[in-house]
Design a protein around this motif. Structure first.
Motif, mmCIF file in Angstrom:
data_model
loop_
_atom_site.group_PDB
_atom_site.id
_atom_site.type_symbol
_atom_site.label_atom_id
_atom_site.label_comp_id
_atom_site.label_asym_id
_atom_site.label_seq_id
_atom_site.Cartn_x
_atom_site.Cartn_y
_atom_site.Cartn_z
ATOM 1 N N ALA A 1 50.767 -43.596 61.709
ATOM 2 C CA ALA A 1 49.638 -43.988 60.864
ATOM 3 C C ALA A 1 49.792 -45.453 60.488
ATOM 4 C CB ALA A 1 49.574 -43.128 59.601
ATOM 5 N N LEU A 2 48.688 -46.180 60.547
ATOM 6 C CA LEU A 2 48.665 -47.580 60.138
ATOM 7 C C LEU A 2 47.902 -47.683 58.826
ATOM 8 C CD1 LEU A 2 49.260 -50.582 60.741
ATOM 9 C CD2 LEU A 2 47.055 -50.674 61.916
ATOM 10 N N LEU A 3 48.511 -48.328 57.835
ATOM 11 C CA LEU A 3 47.931 -48.449 56.502
ATOM 12 C C LEU A 3 47.539 -49.900 56.278
ATOM 13 C CD1 LEU A 3 50.688 -46.356 54.692
ATOM 14 C CD2 LEU A 3 48.640 -45.512 55.851
ATOM 15 N N LEU A 4 46.281 -50.127 55.896
ATOM 16 C CA LEU A 4 45.750 -51.482 55.786
ATOM 17 C C LEU A 4 45.196 -51.708 54.384
ATOM 18 C CD1 LEU A 4 44.368 -50.116 58.735
ATOM 19 C CD2 LEU A 4 44.544 -52.547 59.193
ATOM 20 N N ASP A 5 45.744 -52.697 53.687
ATOM 21 C CA ASP A 5 45.334 -52.988 52.314
ATOM 22 C C ASP A 5 44.371 -54.176 52.299
ATOM 23 O OD1 ASP A 5 45.074 -53.092 49.604
ATOM 24 O OD2 ASP A 5 47.111 -53.782 49.191
ATOM 25 N N GLU A 6 43.069 -53.881 52.258
ATOM 26 C CA GLU A 6 42.011 -54.892 52.257
ATOM 27 C C GLU A 6 42.278 -55.983 53.311
ATOM 28 O OE1 GLU A 6 39.930 -55.949 48.798
ATOM 29 O OE2 GLU A 6 41.007 -54.573 47.493
ATOM 30 N N PRO A 7 42.382 -55.595 54.573
ATOM 31 C CA PRO A 7 42.795 -56.554 55.610
ATOM 32 C C PRO A 7 41.763 -57.628 55.924
ATOM 33 C CG PRO A 7 42.094 -54.501 56.617
ATOM 34 C CD PRO A 7 42.132 -54.256 55.131
ATOM 35 N N LEU A 8 40.501 -57.419 55.540
ATOM 36 C CA LEU A 8 39.452 -58.373 55.888
ATOM 37 C C LEU A 8 39.036 -59.265 54.730
ATOM 38 C CD1 LEU A 8 37.148 -55.989 57.983
ATOM 39 C CD2 LEU A 8 39.095 -57.347 58.756
ATOM 40 N N SER A 9 39.647 -59.089 53.566
ATOM 41 C CA SER A 9 39.162 -59.763 52.353
ATOM 42 C C SER A 9 39.303 -61.278 52.407
ATOM 43 C CB SER A 9 39.887 -59.218 51.121
ATOM 44 O OG SER A 9 41.275 -59.472 51.203
ATOM 45 N N ALA A 10 40.274 -61.782 53.176
ATOM 46 C CA ALA A 10 40.512 -63.226 53.205
ATOM 47 C C ALA A 10 39.670 -63.953 54.248
ATOM 48 C CB ALA A 10 41.993 -63.500 53.484
ATOM 49 N N LEU A 11 38.861 -63.214 55.000
ATOM 50 C CA LEU A 11 38.099 -63.803 56.094
ATOM 51 C C LEU A 11 36.679 -64.168 55.659
ATOM 52 C CD1 LEU A 11 39.166 -61.361 58.958
ATOM 53 C CD2 LEU A 11 40.283 -63.478 58.235
ATOM 54 N N ASP A 12 36.081 -65.136 56.355
ATOM 55 C CA ASP A 12 34.699 -65.500 56.055
ATOM 56 C C ASP A 12 33.765 -64.400 56.565
ATOM 57 O OD1 ASP A 12 33.585 -66.116 58.816
ATOM 58 O OD2 ASP A 12 35.228 -67.565 58.764
ATOM 59 N N PRO A 13 32.513 -64.342 56.053
ATOM 60 C CA PRO A 13 31.615 -63.218 56.375
ATOM 61 C C PRO A 13 31.415 -62.990 57.873
ATOM 62 C CG PRO A 13 30.733 -64.461 54.534
ATOM 63 C CD PRO A 13 31.926 -65.228 55.027
ATOM 64 N N PHE A 14 31.237 -64.056 58.650
ATOM 65 C CA PHE A 14 31.025 -63.889 60.091
ATOM 66 C C PHE A 14 32.252 -63.275 60.758
ATOM 67 C CE2 PHE A 14 31.457 -65.525 64.431
ATOM 68 C CZ PHE A 14 30.279 -65.055 65.004
ATOM 69 N N LEU A 15 33.437 -63.769 60.394
ATOM 70 C CA LEU A 15 34.669 -63.277 60.991
ATOM 71 C C LEU A 15 34.970 -61.847 60.551
ATOM 72 C CD1 LEU A 15 36.886 -64.060 62.922
ATOM 73 C CD2 LEU A 15 38.159 -65.073 61.012
ATOM 74 N N LYS A 16 34.578 -61.494 59.330
ATOM 75 C CA LYS A 16 34.766 -60.116 58.869
ATOM 76 C C LYS A 16 34.063 -59.138 59.797
ATOM 77 C CE LYS A 16 35.419 -60.632 53.876
ATOM 78 N NZ LYS A 16 34.863 -60.326 52.541
ATOM 79 N N ILE A 17 32.813 -59.455 60.136
ATOM 80 C CA ILE A 17 32.044 -58.562 61.003
ATOM 81 C C ILE A 17 32.702 -58.449 62.373
ATOM 82 C CG2 ILE A 17 29.820 -58.284 62.171
ATOM 83 C CD1 ILE A 17 28.525 -59.604 59.709
ATOM 84 N N ARG A 18 33.161 -59.563 62.885
ATOM 85 C CA ARG A 18 33.805 -59.563 64.195
ATOM 86 C C ARG A 18 35.115 -58.781 64.168
ATOM 87 N NH1 ARG A 18 35.694 -65.055 67.392
ATOM 88 N NH2 ARG A 18 36.838 -64.033 69.074
ATOM 89 N N MET A 19 35.914 -58.996 63.114
ATOM 90 C CA MET A 19 37.227 -58.361 63.055
ATOM 91 C C MET A 19 37.140 -56.874 62.746
ATOM 92 S SD MET A 19 39.328 -60.526 64.090
ATOM 93 C CE MET A 19 40.730 -59.431 63.876
ATOM 94 N N ARG A 20 36.128 -56.440 62.016
ATOM 95 C CA ARG A 20 36.036 -54.996 61.774
ATOM 96 C C ARG A 20 35.691 -54.267 63.082
ATOM 97 N NH1 ARG A 20 30.670 -55.272 57.958
ATOM 98 N NH2 ARG A 20 29.107 -54.821 59.555
#
Length: 361
Positions: free
Chosen positions: A157-176
């Motif tokens: 199991a991989l546990l992720l604590d708000e992994p996208l919070s530091a990214l800009d909005p465009f990159l968030k969409i891409r990374m999710r």
């Protein structure tokens, strides 16, 4: 065979002194699923994740990973890996050394750990940057390295604590999108903490909505979106209007609700005792402008805000004892008959779009 494990929490609590951060939650996360723990700040979602990881002790209850009770095991013995919000990369090490660090601590020979680290970087499409250091990378690239470092231990199991919070909005969409693709490719269980409703809806097979240390609802994204179980979930997800009132009567699966000193509304739901507190929910995108054909399925209010969103327009309306009522209308319909702040406007909806919530609070 896919290496993935079911995670089960049985009446788990986390207590700090006189404060209960997590209050007797029970939850099953199916093996190989993508689960998002969702809720406002302070709701207990990060404490829950850290207890699964072993970075926080369990005050009461048990946690099981597959067939093993891991409640008292150290993080390295649980079969989980955690990716922290800050990524926590070592600035003085290159990417190979960063990714291979846990293997070095485990005594894996240098040649083997470097090969495995390069394999993980290749999985993340970062092999061309193997000799760089974290400061030479973008935020999205650092995230990929942090993922590689977590996955090199071959967790269940991989546990992720708000992994996208530091990214800009465009990159968030891409990374999710990258996270979802990676989870499907690896087939392991992902547990992801977020405060973003949109992020949870896009990623999760199972959304767990939390409030005040408790689980409000745990269900598929579609069920949480279409059938919120409480006023809190309906409001927090942002896709339903909530009207609180008192049961005035009803029959045949329809409940009549009055708002103190104001309007009267109808909603689909089981017969409830007259005088009991109740909340009904109406989807914001099912609200239409104009006078409806049935009583109790609309009201006339005053426009308090207008937000143009491209394909849609968000209207905020107040009236008949109802505050912060939202209508999401398509841009074509809106601009045929536009309204402005201060205008009186009737809104209505269909009977099937008004539901009685299980919990009015």
């Amino acid at each position: 065979m896919t290496k993935a494990a079911e995670i089960e929490m049985a009446s788990v609590s986390k207590i700090y002194g006189k404060t209960t951060a997590v209050d007797a939650i029970s939850l099953k996360i199916p093996a190989g699923s993508y689960c998002c723990l969702l809720g406002p700040s302070g709701c207990g979602k990060s404490s829950t994740l850290r207890m699964i990881a072993g970075h926080e002790s369990v005050s009461i209850g048990d946690i099981r990973l597959g067939d093993t009770v891991v409640t008292d095991l150290p993080p390295a013995k649980r079969g989980t890996a955690m990716m922290f919000q800050s990524y926590a990369l070592f600035p003085h090490l290159d990417l190979i050394e960063n990714v291979a660090f846990s293997l070095k601590m485990a005594g894996v020979p240098k040649a083997e750990r470097q090969k495995r680290a390069l394999d993980m970087l290749t999985l993340m499409q970062m092999e061309d940057y193997a000799d760089r250091r974290p400061a030479q990378l973008s935020g999205g690239q650092q995230q990929r390295v942090a993922l590689a470092r977590a996955l090199i231990t071959d967790p269940e199991a991989l546990l992720l604590d708000e992994p996208l919070s530091a990214l800009d909005p465009f990159l968030k969409i891409r990374m999710r999108a990258e996270l979802k693709k990676l989870q499907k490719r690896l087939g392991i269980t992902f547990v992801h903490v977020t405060h973003s409703q949109e992020e949870a809806m896009a990623l999760a097979d199972l959304i767990v909505v939390m409030s005040d240390g408790r689980i409000e609802q745990a269900a598929s994204p579609r069920e949480v979106f279409e059938r919120p179980v409480s006023a809190f979930v309906a409001r927090f997800m942002g896709d339903h209007n909530v009207i609180a009132g008192t049961v005035a009567g009803g029959s045949d699966g329809v409940v009549d609700v009055t708002v103190p000193g104001a309007g009267s509304f109808s909603a689909l739901g089981s017969d409830l005792p007259v005088g009991s507190a109740v909340a009904i929910a109406i989807r914001t995108d099912h609200v239409r402008l104009g006078v409806g054909s049935a009583s109790g399925l609309g009201f006339t209010g005053t426009v308090s805000n207008v937000e143009y969103r491209g394909g849609t327009v968000k209207l905020s309306v107040e009236g008949e004892g109802v505050e912060d009522f939202t209508a999401i209308v398509d841009d074509v319909s809106f601009f045929k008959m536009p309204v402005s702040i201060g205008d009186a406007v009737p809104v209505h909806w269909d009977a099937a779009d008004a539901i009685v919530l299980g919990r009015p609070d």
